[in-house]
Design a protein around this motif. Structure first.
Motif, PDB file in Angstrom:
ATOM      1  N   MET A 471      45.668  74.386  23.531  1.00 13.68           N
ATOM      2  CA  MET A 471      46.219  74.692  22.050  1.00 13.68           C
ATOM      3  C   MET A 471      46.840  74.038  21.137  1.00 13.68           C
ATOM      4  O   MET A 471      47.720  73.203  21.775  1.00 13.68           O
ATOM      5  N   SER A 472      46.637  73.939  20.017  1.00  8.86           N
ATOM      6  CA  SER A 472      47.284  72.971  19.286  1.00  8.86           C
ATOM      7  C   SER A 472      47.901  73.440  17.923  1.00  8.86           C
ATOM      8  O   SER A 472      47.281  74.403  17.445  1.00  8.86           O
ATOM      9  N   VAL A 473      49.046  73.143  17.536  1.00 10.96           N
ATOM     10  CA  VAL A 473      49.466  73.470  16.243  1.00 10.96           C
ATOM     11  C   VAL A 473      50.057  72.095  15.238  1.00 10.96           C
ATOM     12  O   VAL A 473      50.422  71.144  15.727  1.00 10.96           O
ATOM     13  N   LEU A 474      49.856  72.430  13.793  1.00 11.97           N
ATOM     14  CA  LEU A 474      50.197  71.242  13.034  1.00 11.97           C
ATOM     15  C   LEU A 474      51.514  72.030  12.404  1.00 11.97           C
ATOM     16  O   LEU A 474      51.355  72.995  11.602  1.00 11.97           O
ATOM     17  N   TYR A 475      52.539  71.149  12.351  1.00  6.17           N
ATOM     18  CA  TYR A 475      53.786  71.535  11.716  1.00  6.17           C
ATOM     19  C   TYR A 475      54.305  70.622  10.735  1.00  6.17           C
ATOM     20  O   TYR A 475      54.071  69.413  10.926  1.00  6.17           O
ATOM     21  N   ARG A 476      54.896  71.105   9.482  1.00  3.16           N
ATOM     22  CA  ARG A 476      55.724  70.125   8.628  1.00  3.16           C
ATOM     23  C   ARG A 476      57.329  70.435   9.103  1.00  3.16           C
ATOM     24  O   ARG A 476      57.444  71.473   9.335  1.00  3.16           O
ATOM     25  N   CYS A 477      57.603  68.984   9.359  1.00  5.60           N
ATOM     26  CA  CYS A 477      59.065  68.767   9.773  1.00  5.60           C
ATOM     27  C   CYS A 477      59.968  69.115   8.594  1.00  5.60           C
ATOM     28  O   CYS A 477      59.732  68.440   7.603  1.00  5.60           O
ATOM     29  N   PRO A 478      61.132  69.271   9.094  1.00 10.35           N
ATOM     30  CA  PRO A 478      62.261  69.285   7.977  1.00 10.35           C
ATOM     31  C   PRO A 478      62.511  67.681   7.596  1.00 10.35           C
ATOM     32  O   PRO A 478      62.431  66.833   8.465  1.00 10.35           O
ATOM     33  N   THR A 479      62.823  67.393   6.329  1.00 15.20           N
ATOM     34  CA  THR A 479      63.133  66.058   5.976  1.00 15.20           C
ATOM     35  C   THR A 479      64.525  65.816   6.311  1.00 15.20           C
ATOM     36  O   THR A 479      65.596  66.571   6.370  1.00 15.20           O
ATOM     37  N   THR A 480      64.814  64.670   6.431  1.00 14.76           N
ATOM     38  CA  THR A 480      66.028  63.954   6.630  1.00 14.76           C
ATOM     39  C   THR A 480      66.161  62.874   5.415  1.00 14.76           C
ATOM     40  O   THR A 480      65.431  61.925   5.253  1.00 14.76           O
ATOM     41  N   PHE A 490      51.516  69.256  17.950  1.00 14.47           N
ATOM     42  CA  PHE A 490      52.021  69.796  19.270  1.00 14.47           C
ATOM     43  C   PHE A 490      50.821  70.197  20.130  1.00 14.47           C
ATOM     44  O   PHE A 490      50.176  71.155  19.452  1.00 14.47           O
ATOM     45  N   THR A 491      50.668  69.817  21.302  1.00 16.28           N
ATOM     46  CA  THR A 491      49.376  70.324  22.121  1.00 16.28           C
ATOM     47  C   THR A 491      49.857  70.581  23.468  1.00 16.28           C
ATOM     48  O   THR A 491      50.704  69.800  23.917  1.00 16.28           O
ATOM     49  N   LYS A 492      49.345  71.855  23.993  1.00 15.39           N
ATOM     50  CA  LYS A 492      49.803  72.064  25.154  1.00 15.39           C
ATOM     51  C   LYS A 492      48.606  72.586  26.100  1.00 15.39           C
ATOM     52  O   LYS A 492      47.682  72.994  25.194  1.00 15.39           O
ATOM     53  N   GLY A 493      48.533  72.649  27.298  1.00 14.96           N
ATOM     54  CA  GLY A 493      47.238  73.134  28.004  1.00 14.96           C
ATOM     55  C   GLY A 493      47.016  72.452  29.454  1.00 14.96           C
ATOM     56  O   GLY A 493      48.127  71.884  29.910  1.00 14.96           O
ATOM     57  N   ALA A 494      45.975  72.632  30.110  1.00 14.50           N
ATOM     58  CA  ALA A 494      45.810  72.111  31.490  1.00 14.50           C
ATOM     59  C   ALA A 494      45.877  70.715  31.345  1.00 14.50           C
ATOM     60  O   ALA A 494      45.467  69.990  30.456  1.00 14.50           O
ATOM     61  N   THR A 495      46.455  70.311  32.504  1.00 13.06           N
ATOM     62  CA  THR A 495      46.527  68.766  32.598  1.00 13.06           C
ATOM     63  C   THR A 495      45.385  67.944  32.455  1.00 13.06           C
ATOM     64  O   THR A 495      45.255  66.957  31.606  1.00 13.06           O
ATOM     65  N   GLU A 496      44.258  68.696  33.268  1.00 16.22           N
ATOM     66  CA  GLU A 496      43.076  67.840  33.194  1.00 16.22           C
ATOM     67  C   GLU A 496      42.564  67.578  31.955  1.00 16.22           C
ATOM     68  O   GLU A 496      41.664  66.739  31.603  1.00 16.22           O
ATOM     69  N   ARG A 497      42.697  68.707  30.918  1.00 18.18           N
ATOM     70  CA  ARG A 497      42.158  68.619  29.564  1.00 18.18           C
ATOM     71  C   ARG A 497      43.190  68.009  28.647  1.00 18.18           C
ATOM     72  O   ARG A 497      42.804  68.053  27.409  1.00 18.18           O
ATOM     73  N   ILE A 498      44.171  67.564  28.973  1.00 20.78           N
ATOM     74  CA  ILE A 498      45.297  66.786  28.070  1.00 20.78           C
ATOM     75  C   ILE A 498      45.234  65.428  28.317  1.00 20.78           C
ATOM     76  O   ILE A 498      45.114  64.616  27.254  1.00 20.78           O
ATOM     77  N   SER A 545      50.601  70.754  30.573  1.00 16.55           N
ATOM     78  CA  SER A 545      51.045  69.480  30.080  1.00 16.55           C
ATOM     79  C   SER A 545      51.405  69.422  28.562  1.00 16.55           C
ATOM     80  O   SER A 545      50.621  70.386  27.859  1.00 16.55           O
ATOM     81  N   LEU A 546      52.291  68.977  28.239  1.00 13.46           N
ATOM     82  CA  LEU A 546      52.640  68.808  26.591  1.00 13.46           C
ATOM     83  C   LEU A 546      52.571  67.632  26.147  1.00 13.46           C
ATOM     84  O   LEU A 546      52.714  66.357  27.052  1.00 13.46           O
ATOM     85  N   SER A 547      52.085  67.699  24.958  1.00 16.21           N
ATOM     86  CA  SER A 547      51.814  66.316  24.110  1.00 16.21           C
ATOM     87  C   SER A 547      52.169  66.448  22.670  1.00 16.21           C
ATOM     88  O   SER A 547      52.192  67.440  22.300  1.00 16.21           O
ATOM     89  N   TYR A 548      52.206  65.414  21.915  1.00 23.15           N
ATOM     90  CA  TYR A 548      52.432  65.630  20.307  1.00 23.15           C
ATOM     91  C   TYR A 548      51.652  64.281  19.836  1.00 23.15           C
ATOM     92  O   TYR A 548      51.425  63.171  20.465  1.00 23.15           O
ATOM     93  N   ARG A 549      51.881  64.056  18.378  1.00 20.49           N
ATOM     94  CA  ARG A 549      51.582  62.849  17.799  1.00 20.49           C
ATOM     95  C   ARG A 549      51.943  63.099  16.271  1.00 20.49           C
ATOM     96  O   ARG A 549      52.046  64.454  15.839  1.00 20.49           O
ATOM     97  N   LYS A 550      52.333  62.083  15.639  1.00 22.30           N
ATOM     98  CA  LYS A 550      52.560  62.320  14.183  1.00 22.30           C
ATOM     99  C   LYS A 550      51.072  62.277  13.429  1.00 22.30           C
ATOM    100  O   LYS A 550      50.256  61.370  13.753  1.00 22.30           O
TER     101      LYS A 550
END
Length: 972
Positions: A471-480, A490-498, A545-550
């Motif tokens: 499962m994946s989601v795209l978020y706009r983050c608060p500005t600093t 952000f992506t989460k799922g079964a380790t073998e698929r991540i 497993s949890l993962s992410y990217r910009k």
């Protein structure tokens, strides 16, 4: 034009069909649906979408089962003979016993609800279908094969269907498969014809529930052709009328008693040269009646009824009386895991990050209260290093990102209910796994509502898909610092698929490429992750497993609808692992340990993954903690177990204690394997999938709170508190009750043997006319059995359990109701009581009354019968007191019962004490009331003869204690 009616075969593997093939096979269009005419024709051809029962209970069949009991039949014959020869008081008493026993048994059986009625009521009352190209709602019973059905979140599915359109669909199939997690559905064709139900992801099944999402499907099976219908068929084919061991033994005893009674009648007439007279006929009937323990059936039933009452107070409802005594013989318990040994609540308990090592999470359930500790790297493979408490404010950047992934890539919600009656209790909505991750985020102080409030904005979502297990989601983050907004995926799922989509991992808050200057290091990266996954899996955890990217938006690309999932879920940064498990109930471990103390082996039969099942089994002591799951025969998958033939299973030294991924047939197969080893099985369960095995087991035990109605109705016993420990109590009660039945059967039969021996041996005592002088009258015989034998027997049925009740192994066939020792005791006690009684009769008759045998003293009194009547009263008093005192003797088979310490414990059994005291007091009017003694019981008041009576009683007690001492010295 009306479409033809299709013939739906029961075993068509629709999961192997494409949607087009399914349309063709069922002659329907997924767009148009059926016409009203099609539906009416198919309803006529296939019948209503209901589960068919076996016709319910017929009152006359229940009543017949009560009468068609061998011991009752013997009593009926004796009753007929008593009335035929004018013995109306005796006949009336026996008839009363028969009616009382039949009434109690009839009430217990007829009040039990029917299993199939619960199955009928499980279907949803209405269904949404497409007919005549319109979406309509119809009664679920009107659904037919070929109907186009529509499902939404929360619906109970009304028929088995091949899906053709899904949107984020998950269904709860725990009732059918035992799997505790919702199942994500898809439309992929499955090639394996005999695929298990849990893996038929393009199908939905009748009576399962939509957890989330929506879908459409083509009805492929209705009524008895559904998967739940097949379970119903299995239930109807299971023999539910098999007799329990106690019933079998009592029936055998009844047959023996019947033939023995016939022989005794022949003996009485034979002694008198087969000459008929009323006195001889009455005596013959009396001897036959003395062979029959008239109160046995009623006392057994009443003892069971008292046991039912005791069980109900301890949160166990007994639906069938016979199952209570069966509990005492249980050698093996086959238990479901989810909701029985565990709490059925997913909890995140471990994490691992490449830079930080392992984390430990405290707290249980979906209450967001607990702490997170960083443990660092594992030492010697153990997850117990020095700890440091962590929250979002003190955690590493990697910790922060991982918790954000768990919180935001998540559809679950936590809510605190502010209703006054619930006192602010927490509630959760959503998938159990996502709830566990959301609770984890709350514990770190980064719950989803807080992040949204802080400025995180959901832009796009790619829901969990079983084909990719991500499962994946795209978020706009608060500005600093007033800088440009940042987007994160952000992506989460079964380790073998991540891990295959991760080109980087975080280490010391730096993104490290899996490719270094030496070349492709992906294999080493994946090996590192796999090693940690295995370490968590050995703890029985489900690992995500949890993962992410910009993400840098591309000009002109619609961020809501224009993103490509494959592109979004690529070039990810691996964050870490989360381990989730379903915690066992606190009471499960001590309950299992008590089972082993009692010589009872526990087996776990579950639909969960083998590693998860094995870990829970270790925690609750079903298997040793040092068991190597991969190489141990104690843990086996259902696929392996089902593939084995009966011969191969029987060759196993020990049947597996854990069987994972079970189907209903797997559980029944396990019970059959245990039965082939002559083991006595109790099966616990809560779902529809457990009901065939609940029926097949010797004792079926259902969970009352979490259990389905089907399981409750299929079971013999229902636990209202869902407490596995209650099973141990129930088994203890079963053992206590069986031991008590053994005690009062010994008491009744010993007394009967003594009475018969006295009556038969006395046939040799002849008067002047050559007729036998009867030592007891017919009224005395029956009155003695009812008033002196039965009341102490009832008291023995209420004896409390011994201290070693649950510290001894289950009884075997050699230790049954009529074991060698019990039979030996019956005859030894019977012979000795007969010797003392007949000796008292002869001493008075010939020692003090000058052998005044009189004339026709069996029929009427005359002066010359005075000696016979006084001897008869002595005989009656002696046998009565010996039988009453025998109630104390039978409290224990070997332990002394006439010591002061033992006698003090009689006060705990007031029924036994009162029966003995009142029985002794009743002797006074029977012996001394004028008219009653001479005309009814045919004896007179006695005086000096009491010395003989009490001398016999003292000698009897001395013999009992000496006999038990010898047994303790010589018997193991």
């Amino acid at each position: 034009m009306t479409k033809k009616v299709v013939n739906v075969e029961p075993d068509v593997p629709f999961h192997t069909f494409t949607v087009a093939q399914t349309e063709t096979h069922l002659n329907v269009s997924v767009v148009e649906g059926l016409t009203s005419e099609d539906a009416a024709a198919r309803l006529l051809a296939h019948g209503t979408n209901e589960l068919k029962g076996s016709g319910g209970i017929k009152w006359y069949k229940v009543l017949w089962r009560q009468i068609a009991n061998p011991l009752v039949i013997v009593l009926l014959i004796a009753n007929i003979l008593a009335f035929a020869t004018g013995q109306f008081p005796e006949g009336g008493v026996i008839l009363f016993i028969i009616i009382m026993n039949a009434t109690i048994g009839f009430y217990q059986d007829f009040s039990a609800e029917q299993t199939m009625e619960a199955l009928r009521n499980m279907s949803s009352p209405t269904s949404q279908v497409i007919r005549d190209e319109s979406r309509i709602v119809i009664p679920n019973s009107q659904v037919v094969p070929g109907d186009i059905m529509i499902f939404e979140d929360g619906d109970v599915i009304g028929a088995d269907c091949r899906l053709f359109e899904v949107f984020n669909l998950e269904t709860d199939e725990a009732l059918l498969t035992g799997e505790s997690l919702p199942v994500q559905k898809n439309l992929d064709v499955i090639k394996k014809v005999d695929e298990t139900l849990g893996d038929r992801l393009n199908m939905v099944f009748s009576s399962t529930t939509v957890v989330k999402g929506r879908a459409k499907g083509i009805a492929t099976g209705t009524g008895m052709q559904t998967q739940i219908g097949k379970i119903a068929t299995t239930l109807m084919n299971v023999d539910t009328n098999e007799l329990t061991p106690l019933q079998k033994r009592l029936n055998k005893m009844a047959y023996f008693i019947f033939f023995a009674a016939v022989i005794l009648v022949i003996v009485v007439f034979g002694v008198h040269g087969f000459r008929y007279s009323n006195e001889i006929a009455i005596y013959a009937i009396s001897v036959a009646i003395s062979m029959i323990p008239q109160g046995l059936v009623a006392i057994v039933t009443l003892t069971m009824a008292f046991g039912v009452s005791r069980m109900a107070k301890a949160k166990a409802i007994v639906r069938r009386l016979s199952s209570l005594e069966s509990l005492g013989a249980v050698t093996n318990i086959c238990s479901d895991k989810t909701g029985t040994l565990t709490q059925s609540k997913m909890v995140a308990v471990r994490m691992w990050f490449p830079s930080d090592g392992f984390y430990r999470v405290t707290g249980t359930g979906f209450i967001p209260e607990g702490e997170i500790f960083c443990q660092g790297e594992a030492i010697d493979g153990e997850l117990h290093a020095p700890e440091e408490q962590v929250v979002a404010a003190t955690g590493s950047d990697q910790f922060l990102r991982a918790i954000q992934a768990a919180s935001l890539c998540n559809m679950a919600e936590l809510r605190r209910n502010h209703h006054p009656e619930t006192h602010g209790e927490w509630a959760a909505i959503g998938d159990p796994t996502e709830i566990a991750l959301q609770v984890l985020a709350y514990k770190a102080g980064l719950g989803k509502p807080g992040l949204i409030e802080a400025g995180f904005e959901l832009i796009a979502e790619f829901p969990f898909d079983s084909s990719v297990k991500r499962m994946s989601v795209l978020y706009r983050c608060p500005t600093t610092n007033n800088g440009p907004s940042e987007h994160l995926i952000f992506t989460k799922g079964a380790t073998e698929r991540i891990i295959g989509h991760c080109n980087y991992y975080r280490e010391n808050d730096v993104e490290v490429c899996v490719k270094d200057e030496k070349g492709d290091d992906r294999a080493a990266f994946e090996a590192m992750i796999t090693q940690k996954v295995d370490a968590l899996a050995e703890e029985g955890l489900r690992v995500l497993s949890l993962s992410y990217r910009k993400y840098h938006p591309v000009s002109g690309v619609d961020l809501v609808h224009g993103l490509d999932r494959a592109e979004v879920e690529s070039d990810l940064v691996f964050l870490g692992l989360v381990g989730i498990y379903d915690p066992p109930r606190a009471e499960s471990l001590p309950a299992v340990q008590k089972c082993y103390e009692a010589g009872i082996r526990v087996h776990m039969l579950t639909g969960d993954h083998p590693s998860t099942a094995a870990a829970i089994a270790k925690e609750v002591a079903i298997i040793p903690m040092d068991t190597n799951v991969k190489n141990s025969s104690m843990v086996m998958s259902a696929e392996t177990f089902d593939s084995m033939s009966d011969e191969d299973i029987d060759k196993l030294e020990e049947l597996p204690r854990v069987v994972a991924r079970c189907s209903p047939n797997t559980k029944v197969k396990m019970i059959a394997a245990l039965h082939r080893r002559n083991l006595f099985v109790a099966m616990t369960g809560d779902g529809v999938n457990d009901s065939p095995s609940l029926k097949a087991a010797n004792v079926g035990i259902a969970m009352g709170q979490s259990g389905s109605d089907v399981a409750k109705q299929a079971a013999d016993i229902v636990l209202t508190d869902d407490n596995f420990a209650t099973i141990v109590m129930a088994i203890g009660e079963g053992r206590r009750m069986f031991a008590n039945i053994q005690k009062f059967v010994q008491h009744l039969m010993s007394g009967n043997i003594a009475t018969i021996l006295v009556l038969v041996v006395a046939l040799a005592v002849k008067d002047k006319q050559g007729d036998s002088v009867f030592p007891l009258s017919a009224a005395s015989i029956l009155f003695m059995n009812l008033c002196y034998s039965s009341p102490p027997a009832i008291g023995l049925g209420l004896e409390p359990a011994s201290e070693t009740n649950m510290k001894e192994p289950p009884r075997t066939s050699k230790q049954g109701l009529f074991s060698f020792e019990v039979l030996l005791d019956m005859f030894v006690y019977g012979f000795v009581m007969a010797a003392f009684t007949f000796g008292s009769f002869m001493i008075v008759l010939f020692g003090f009354e000058d052998a005044q045998l009189g004339y026709k003293c069996n029929a009427t009194y005359s002066d010359i019968c005075d000696g016979v009547y006084r001897a008869r009263a002595t005989c009656y008093a002696t046998l009565t007191l010996l039988i009453l005192s025998h109630g104390i003797t039978c409290r224990s088979i070997r332990d002394p019962c006439w010591t002061w310490k033992s006698l003090k414990t009689v006060k705990h059994n007031k029924t036994l004490w009162l029966s003995i005291v009142l029985g002794a007091l009743v002797l006074i009017p029977v012996i001394y009331v004028p008219g009653l003694n001479r005309n009814v019981f045919k004896h007179l008041g006695i005086s000096y003869e009491w010395g003989i009576v009490f001398a016999a009683l003292v000698l009897w007690i001395a013999f009992v204690e000496m006999y038990k001492l010898i047994k303790r010295k010589t018997m193991s």
